[in-house]
Design an enzyme around this catalytic site. Structure first.
Site, PDB file in Angstrom:
ATOM      1  N   GLU A 120     -10.020  51.643 -34.985  1.00 39.68           N
ATOM      2  CA  GLU A 120     -10.932  51.766 -36.128  1.00 39.68           C
ATOM      3  C   GLU A 120     -11.026  53.207 -36.609  1.00 39.68           C
ATOM      4  O   GLU A 120     -11.032  53.469 -37.819  1.00 39.68           O
ATOM      5  CB  GLU A 120     -12.336  51.265 -35.763  1.00 39.68           C
ATOM      6  CG  GLU A 120     -12.408  49.798 -35.397  1.00 39.68           C
ATOM      7  CD  GLU A 120     -12.290  49.538 -33.901  1.00 39.68           C
ATOM      8  OE1 GLU A 120     -12.818  48.515 -33.457  1.00 39.68           O
ATOM      9  OE2 GLU A 120     -11.687  50.357 -33.178  1.00 39.68           O
ATOM     10  N   HIS A 122      -9.418  55.430 -31.242  1.00 38.33           N
ATOM     11  CA  HIS A 122      -9.514  53.976 -31.325  1.00 38.33           C
ATOM     12  C   HIS A 122      -8.877  53.525 -32.641  1.00 38.33           C
ATOM     13  O   HIS A 122      -8.772  54.301 -33.589  1.00 38.33           O
ATOM     14  CB  HIS A 122     -10.967  53.526 -31.280  1.00 38.33           C
ATOM     15  CG  HIS A 122     -11.623  53.747 -29.957  1.00 38.33           C
ATOM     16  ND1 HIS A 122     -12.813  53.152 -29.623  1.00 38.33           N
ATOM     17  CD2 HIS A 122     -11.272  54.494 -28.876  1.00 38.33           C
ATOM     18  CE1 HIS A 122     -13.166  53.513 -28.396  1.00 38.33           C
ATOM     19  NE2 HIS A 122     -12.236  54.336 -27.927  1.00 38.33           N
TER      20      HIS A 122
END
Length: 165
Positions: A63, A61
């Site tokens: 993040e 992801h």
């Protein structure tokens, strides 16, 4: 200034995160429209975008990629003093990583509900499952060799030169 209220600097960095998400989803096709930048002292120190599809890695992801890059950049797993900007509200995995990295503040554009409506990303079953006792969760779990692991825990606990994190 209340950290729960967005400001003009937040808008500048969020536009960068959204642009990374757009590049990932609409141009490169690496995954969903999720981009992230991490800022410390007013400067971008790391960025990341979703690469779940091209890397066949469910943890890639935006993040997670940005947190890894920020930790490398700072030479430290403790990202205190940083703000994370993400195009989408963090999923449970990313929220956990943000917590463990000790990031001070998160600013997000779209919500988890938006990700469900527009992309079919449904995090709610994860939240629901984590609220259950382990014996009632969707993924079966079995405990094994606890005594052997407790021995390792005790030795680790007594290790004088361990790095606390």
């Amino acid at each position: 200034m209340d950290p729960r209220i967005a400001n003009s600097d937040d808008e500048k960095f969020m536009r960068m995160a959204i642009a990374l998400g757009e590049q990932a989803a609409m141009v490169e096709g690496t995954g969903g429209p999720f981009g992230c930048v991490i800022v410390k002292n007013g400067k971008v120190i790391a960025e990341g975008s979703n690469h779940v599809v091209t890397e066949n890695d469910p943890t890639w992801h935006g993040e997670m990629a940005a947190i890894r890059a920020a930790a490398r950049h700072l030479g430290n797993f403790n990202l205190s003093g940083c703000t994370l900007y993400t195009s989408g509200e963090p999923c449970p995995m990313c929220a956990g990583a943000i917590f463990w990295a000790r990031i001070d503040r998160v600013v997000y554009a779209s919500t988890i509900a938006d990700a469900l409506v527009f992309g079919g990303f449904d995090d709610q079953p994860i939240y629901d499952d984590l609220a259950k006792p382990i014996a009632h969760r969707l993924v079966p779990a079995a405990q094994c060799l606890r005594d052997e692991m407790l021995d390792l825990w005790r030795r680790y606990q007594a290790k004088p030169d361990k790095t606390h994190y």
